[in-house]
Enzyme design. Structure first.
Site, PDB file in Angstrom:
ATOM      1  N   GLU A  65       0.859  -1.231  -0.047  1.00 28.16           N
ATOM      2  CA  GLU A  65      -0.139  -0.089  -0.167  1.00 28.16           C
ATOM      3  C   GLU A  65       1.014   1.197  -0.020  1.00 28.16           C
ATOM      4  O   GLU A  65       0.545   2.209  -0.472  1.00 28.16           O
ATOM      5  CB  GLU A  65      -0.914   0.022   1.080  1.00 28.16           C
ATOM      6  CG  GLU A  65      -1.873   1.212   1.211  1.00 28.16           C
ATOM      7  CD  GLU A  65      -2.882   1.068   2.239  1.00 28.16           C
ATOM      8  OE1 GLU A  65      -3.582   1.962   2.913  1.00 28.16           O
ATOM      9  OE2 GLU A  65      -3.501  -0.240   2.508  1.00 28.16           O
ATOM     10  N   LYS A  66       1.963   1.270   0.785  1.00 27.68           N
ATOM     11  CA  LYS A  66       2.973   2.349   0.756  1.00 27.68           C
ATOM     12  C   LYS A  66       4.246   1.968   0.650  1.00 27.68           C
ATOM     13  O   LYS A  66       4.655   0.731   0.938  1.00 27.68           O
ATOM     14  CB  LYS A  66       2.578   3.140   2.036  1.00 27.68           C
ATOM     15  CG  LYS A  66       1.243   3.487   2.427  1.00 27.68           C
ATOM     16  CD  LYS A  66       1.215   4.242   3.812  1.00 27.68           C
ATOM     17  CE  LYS A  66       0.950   3.547   4.891  1.00 27.68           C
ATOM     18  NZ  LYS A  66      -0.279   2.698   5.071  1.00 27.68           N
TER      19      LYS A  66
END
Length: 660
Positions: free
Chosen positions: A7-8
């Site tokens: 996600e990051k």
């Protein structure tokens, strides 16, 4: 080649760190020695198209054009992260195996799923996509998670639920905001009147609390305290409990409103003989408090340190991503999986090395103890927030980060102490026909409490009751004197971050309908763990709430908005019904359309109501902030997320999303 999509970037780096070395850092991804790659989103890479993308006429806000309901939902790449989307497009095409590594929550599931859908990943590749759930960024935990991957197909209902909620929020917020802003202009209000499924009921809570305080009429009431003495000369006090005969002079809360009545009791008991009517003594046990989820952590940190909900979230996110000192912070769970107990020794050792101040003067924690926090049946995608097995360098943390870390660590330590055991004593005394009561609490075993009673703030240490002498039923006493205590009724207190978060998580307390109250008790309340802080900040930024020290107050614009909207838009009832349906989608009990169709009917009805009345409560109210743009926030960093009342959409179903 296996492609892991995090996600990051911070999560992507944590995954790459446990893959075969040497690693080769490329533009937007990392390649392992065996050819596998790790790439990432930067929060949401896609955003929903604005209304004018569906029809140019929507550039102008007109009541006649509402409601705006897309036939086919459109997502578009965000300009700021378009380059990373291109990187993913190339890697996804090359990959033989995809691994979804979004954060372990509903939004994290959708965030990566919508990218796969936008990139039109083949059905075969989608069917073989794996789900990697990581809540601790330290290498040992990441390796463990890699060995426990599940099929991403298992999470389709979770993605569908997130998709339904995001689209519903867009429809509700986009249409109601336009409708009400246009009506507001007719009475001279020039700002944007943002309306959202969650933000508006939250604002309603604050407005109604402020109005209750403003309308409050204080009134005096009276209590009587008797000073008693045993035959051995031991003294203690007991409070008068009025009988039913006193009801005409009392309010609905049982408070005596007539001073003469209290004075009469004092004159009757002074110097009189008294008798112990009953002595009830019970041994009670109190288990350790559960580890934190995000809301409970935010509440405690606001009470103890005065930190806002957003400040706590920012600090917790840094402790998770940058320092790898705590597990995933946006958790809504306060329980831990049984398998985590195997790491308890390492985690305790890390706390003792990095935060020894927490156990100075206390018994050592016992890793063989198992509190009720370890419960697999209450853990789903993520578990409670706890320290990792990495020792903290407290000197290297900011004051806020240090405060948040110590809170998390102490709550975890408590799981390895015995229960707090105490004797609870309740005594009833009869004096001149009147009933007087008192109580006391005596510690038998401090257990986990010893971690909290030394708190320098004093906030965790309970107010100690004076100890009673040894008493028994039928024992004669003497009432030395009585005293009338005049008190004043107090209004409720204004909201703070802590009390507003508590209200949002326990919103059922503010609902009168028993069925809706039951639904809200079984859900997470208003908003989610990840969005509550952002909702409060959003209302402040938009000029509907303001802060005065720790106090949160409604502005004139906020009051005018709530007092002009249809009442159902300002109450949490609709959110309860939404959450009930969204949970049912997660459990495969209802379908996407079963939720969306009645929602659209409701939006139509609300627009009709709004268009038929003018918001007179906003006449003459000036905007305290300039009209805002509906900015999209993204997951990652400290995010204010929420999109309550504007953004986020997706497809008719997760499968359809892949082709839209």
């Amino acid at each position: 080649m296996i492609l892991y999509i995090a996600e990051k970037p911070s999560l992507g780096r944590a995954i790459a760190d446990v893959l075969p070395k040497p690693l080769r850092k490329q533009e937007g991804y990392v390649e392992a020695a065996n050819g596998d790659c790790v790439s990432w989103c930067v929060g949401h890479l896609l955003e929903q198209a604005e209304p004018d993308a569906y029809d140019a006429k929507y550039k102008s806000w007109k009541l006649a054009d509402l409601p705006i309901v897309p036939d086919i939902w459109q997502l578009k790449p965000k300009k700021t992260t378009a380059g990373q989307l291109k990187v993913l497009k190339k890697l996804v095409a090359q990959a033989e195996q995809l691994v979804h590594a979004g954060d372990p929550d509903r939004e994290g599931q959708l965030l990566v799923d919508e990218v796969l859908a936008y990139l039109k990943v083949s059905k075969t590749k989608l069917a073989n996509t794996q789900r990697l759930l990581i809540s601790d960024l330290n290498p040992s935990a990441v390796k463990r998670a890699l060995g426990a991957q599940r099929s991403n197909h298992e999470f389709v209902p979770l993605s569908t639920s997130a998709l339904a909620r995001s689209r519903a929020d867009w429809l509700y917020g986009m249409n109601l905001t336009r409708a009400f802003t246009l009506q507001g202009r007719k009475v001279g209000f020039q700002g944007v009147l943002s309306v959202g499924r969650v933000q508006t009921p939250v604002l309603g809570l604050v407005v109604r609390r402020d109005e209750t305080i403003n309308d409050f009429q204080p009134k005096p009431f009276y209590e009587v305290e008797a000073e008693l003495q045993t035959e051995r000369g031991e003294s203690f006090k007991a409070k008068w409990k009025p009988s039913e005969a006193c009801q005409p002079w009392m309010d609905e809360d049982g408070r005596v409103l007539v001073k003469g009545l209290a004075e009469n009791v004092v004159s009757r008991i002074a110097g009189q003989r008294a008798t112990v009517e009953s002595v009830e003594q019970k041994q009670k046990r109190q288990s350790p408090p559960l580890p934190y989820n995000l809301s409970s952590l935010q509440i405690d940190c606001n009470k103890r340190f005065g930190l806002s909900a957003q400040e706590v979230l920012d600090s917790a996110q840094a402790l998770y991503e940058r320092y790898k000192l705590i597990t995933y912070p946006r958790s809504d769970s306060r329980y831990l999986p049984q398998e985590q107990l195997a790491d308890a020794g390492k985690v305790l050792k890390a706390i003792e090395q990095g935060a020894s101040e927490l156990i100075q003067g206390c018994d050592a924690p016992n890793p063989s103890l198992k509190s009720k926090a370890w419960n697999d049946s209450k853990v789903d995608a993520h578990h409670a927030i706890i320290p990792t097995a990495k020792a903290a360098n407290l000197a290297g943390l900011s004051t806020r980060e240090r405060q948040v870390y110590l809170q998390v660590a102490r709550q975890y330590l408590a799981q390895f102490y015995e229960a707090y055991i105490y004797w609870d004593t309740k005594v009833t005394v009869m004096i001149a026909g009147g009933t007087f009561k008192t109580s006391s609490k005596r510690d038998q075993q401090l257990g986990w409490k010893q971690l909290f009673c030394r708190d320098p703030s004093g906030q965790d240490d309970e107010e100690r009751q004076p100890q009673l002498p040894e008493l028994k039923q039928g024992q004669p006493l003497t009432c030395e004197r009585g005293e009338v205590q005049e008190k004043i009724t107090q209004p409720p207190k204004h909201f703070t971050d802590a009390s507003l978060l508590s209200a949002m998580t326990g919103i059922s307390r503010y609902v009168s309908d028993p069925q809706i109250r039951k639904v809200l008790k079984e859900t997470d309340g208003l908003g989610t763990e990840a969005t509550r802080a952002g909702i409060i900040e959003l209302l402040c930024k938009r000029g509907f709430l303001s802060r005065q020290g720790k106090t949160i107050l409604a502005t004139d614009a906020g009051k005018g908005l709530i007092n002009s909207l249809p009442i159902e838009a300002t109450l949490p009832d609709m959110t309860a019904q939404w959450e009930s349906s969204l949970d049912a989608i997660c459990r495969k009990e209802i379908k996407y359309q079963t939720f969306m169709v009645p929602l659209l009917e409701r939006i139509n009805g609300l627009i009709t109501q709004v268009s038929e009345t003018l918001p007179q409560a906003l006449a003459g109210v000036k905007t305290s902030k300039p009209a805002f743009r509906r900015k999209r926030s993204y997951r990652g960093k400290a995010k204010t997320t929420t999109k309550k009342g504007s953004k986020t959409k997706v497809a008719r179903s997760p499968q359809k999303t892949t082709s839209e």
